[in-house]
Scaffold this active site. Structure first.
Site, PDB file in Angstrom:
ATOM      1  CE  LYS A 146      -6.825   7.258   5.767  1.00 37.58           C
ATOM      2  NZ  LYS A 146      -7.086   7.532   7.196  1.00 37.58           N
ATOM      3  CE  LYS A 202       0.318   2.346  14.776  1.00 35.19           C
ATOM      4  NZ  LYS A 202       0.164   2.397  13.315  1.00 35.19           N
ATOM      5  CD  GLU A 258      -1.091   0.770   3.617  1.00 39.30           C
ATOM      6  OE1 GLU A 258      -1.576   1.900   3.391  1.00 39.30           O
ATOM      7  OE2 GLU A 258      -1.261   0.165   4.685  1.00 39.30           O
ATOM      8  CG  ASP A 303     -13.574   6.441  13.052  1.00 39.69           C
ATOM      9  OD1 ASP A 303     -13.488   5.777  12.006  1.00 39.69           O
ATOM     10  OD2 ASP A 303     -12.723   7.289  13.398  1.00 39.69           O
ATOM     11  CB  SER A 306     -11.069   1.210   9.231  1.00 37.59           C
ATOM     12  OG  SER A 306     -10.379   1.249   7.984  1.00 37.59           O
ATOM     13  CB  ALA A 307     -13.668   1.941   4.355  1.00 39.32           C
ATOM     14  CG  ASP A 308      -8.562  -0.497   6.065  1.00 43.48           C
ATOM     15  OD1 ASP A 308      -8.774   0.178   5.044  1.00 43.48           O
ATOM     16  OD2 ASP A 308      -7.572  -0.336   6.816  1.00 43.48           O
ATOM     17  CB  VAL A 333      -5.874  -1.676   4.324  1.00 44.92           C
ATOM     18  CG1 VAL A 333      -6.366  -3.117   4.216  1.00 44.92           C
ATOM     19  CG2 VAL A 333      -4.553  -1.617   5.099  1.00 44.92           C
TER      20      VAL A 333
END
Ligand code: PSU
Ligand code: MN
Length: 308
Positions: A91, A164, A30, A143, A145-147, A111
């Site tokens: 991003k 993390k 990435e 919130d 992540s779209a990952d 990602v």
């Protein structure tokens, strides 16, 4: 949209095109980690070293980004430098891909963004540092992540050092389970926590052998179970950070983000950069070490998938 119209947006570098024609193993990388995850010049140096490690293992690295209105599969040294130095790359997650492609601007893929492009390019393995996940406080902020949605739908194996602890790791694993995304671990039973080896949560299946990892992944896809697989591997012991230190610093960075009203796609880059400052740069050395280790695990997996 069909696969051909999507592929018309891709430009392959000569080495990646040659590797694909020869049926060699390819590992996607990435670019958000370069543009927004690490400072210059360590970002560019690390990107090049990671590519070299993958080549030395007889696989071909394909760093993915959007440049000049094209999805680029494989970047030159100059292009890595451009992404790492300018500070202007957007991003790019799933939502953002049409915007950067239509406007002809430059974008670093997350990602999620990288998985989409890797799948279009026919690349099965993708190495990153840590995946995005469910943020702490997500029950109020939403919130997530779209990952994670991308892992649910796009068939690419993602090698990472876990997630993390800026994230809610328990909720992240719950989300992946709900969406049928298997979480594999190698070298230990538990899911990794990026700066530290142990998140305290078990991965779904421990598979240390690349051939066994490849068989698992191949079987999933042969069954028509579309979607990704997470392969977690812990940061090498020699580079691990003390857990109490990273926990305290994470708490502080999270509090600062809240105070300053940081939201949306800015949250993760803000936390990463605050953690780096608050550790006096030591978190960066850990970050670099884990990405390199992930690259080795990913190259072994890509080679094994060629035979699976
Ligand atoms: N986690 C890290 N380092 C990173 C990222 C996540 O430890 O650089 C980047 C990845 O590109 C990931 C993105 O896809 O942040 C997730 O951002 P968000 O939380 O806004 O979805
Ligand atoms: Mn987010």
């Amino acid at each position: 949209m069909n696969a051909d119209s999507a592929r018309s947006w891709l430009t392959f570098s000569a080495p990646v095109a040659a590797a694909q024609a020869a049926g060699r193993a390819i590992v996607a990388l990435e670019s958000t980690i370069i543009a927004h995850g690490m400072p210059y010049p360590e970002n560019v140096r690390t990107a090049r070293e990671v590519e070299a490690l993958i080549r030395a293992m007889d696989a071909e690295p394909a760093t993915i980004a959007v440049i000049g209105g094209r999805v680029r599969i494989g970047l030159s040294d100059d292009e890595l430098e451009l992404l790492g130095r300018s500070g202007e790359a957007h991003k790019v997650s799933r939502r953002d891909l049409p915007a950067v492609l239509a406007s002809g601007e430059t974008g670093a893929t997350t990602v999620a963004g990288t998985m989409i492009c890797a799948a279009l390019a026919g690349i099965e393995v993708f190495v990153t540092g840590g995946i995005g996940g469910v943020h702490r406080g997500a029950p109020e902020t939403f919130d997530i992540s779209a990952d994670l949605q991308e892992l649910a739908r796009t068939s690419v194996a993602v090698v990472c050092a876990g997630a993390k602890s800026i994230l809610d790791i328990a909720l992240t694993l719950e989300y992946l389970e709900t969406h049928g995304v298997p979480v594999l671990s190698c070298e230990q039973d538990n899911f990794a926590a990026f700066y530290t080896r142990d998140s305290g949560f078990r991965a779904d299946y421990r598979l240390d052998d690349p051939a066994a990892q490849a068989r698992f992944i191949r079987t999933k896809w042969e069954l028509g179970l579309a979607g990704g697989v997470v392969l977690s591997t812990p940061v090498p012991t020699s580079a691990e950070m003390p857990r109490e230190e990273i926990d305290a610093i994470t708490q502080r960075a999270l509090a600062e983000a809240k105070e300053q009203g940081i939201t949306g796609k800015a949250v993760t880059p803000f936390l990463l950069s605050r953690i780096k400052s608050l550790t006096g740069g030591r978190s960066l050395a850990t970050n670099i070490a884990l990405v390199k280790h992930n690259a080795e695990v990913g190259a072994r997996l890509a080679l094994a998938l060629k035979g699976a």
